[in-house]
Design a protein around this motif. Structure first.
Motif: not given
Length: 184
Positions: A130, A134, A138, A145
């Motif tokens: 994850e 991120l 992203h 984050i």
């Protein structure tokens, strides 16, 4: 062509020092961390890294070279000028550009690499994956984050480092290398 386990362990051991080194010369600690990650990826793709006797000094040199490359790129892009020629029926500004057809073997290789990368990312522990997505997909900052996941910025950096090492280990396994995995 993967770094030795000792080199991966040295990277993990010297990670904070390397980020601090890069941060002193860059605009932000986040950019420094990204540069250090890029340096490890670059080292991971080099042949003969098992022969490195001073891994910390080796990483510092790779980081310095990447900083120089980025500085040169930023200077070149700052001086680049785009000549915009109006298009009309008689003046096709793009007529002299050669369009290279996609080589099917290169396309197949790229797709295979993308699938392998996707598998490697999916093999990461959930939180590590994850954080990695991120940041790298992203483009969120370490602070964003940390805030989003309610963890410290240090934990974000730890997860990114673990993801990087995990991806290298996955690649080793995919290529059948007999190198034992690196651990935090």
């Amino acid at each position: 062509m993967q770094p030795s386990s000792s080199l991966a362990n040295a990277f993990a051991a010297h990670y904070r020092t390397l980020v601090a080194f890069a941060a002193r010369r860059m605009k932000s600690a986040e950019a420094a961390a990204d540069l250090v990650h890029d340096a490890f990826v670059k080292v991971a793709s080099l042949p003969g890294t098992a022969e490195v006797r001073q891994p910390r000094a080796f990483f510092v040199r790779v980081i310095e070279n990447l900083m120089i490359d980025r500085f040169r790129e930023s200077r070149a892009s700052a001086h680049a000028r785009i000549d915009v020629t109006p298009l009309d029926d008689d003046n096709d500004a793009f007529a002299d550009l050669a369009i290279d057809p996609v080589d099917p073997s290169q396309l197949a290789e790229a797709m295979q690499t993308a699938r392998a990368l996707e598998s490697a990312v999916n093999a990461l522990p959930a939180r590590c994956r994850e954080v990695f997505v991120l940041r790298k997909v992203h483009g969120l900052s370490h602070e964003a984050i940390a805030e989003r996941l309610q963890i410290s910025k240090n934990m974000v950096e730890k997860h990114l480092r673990r993801a990087l090492l995990g991806l290298v280990e996955f690649d080793r396994g995919a290529h059948g290398d007999d190198i034992p995995p690196a651990h935090d």
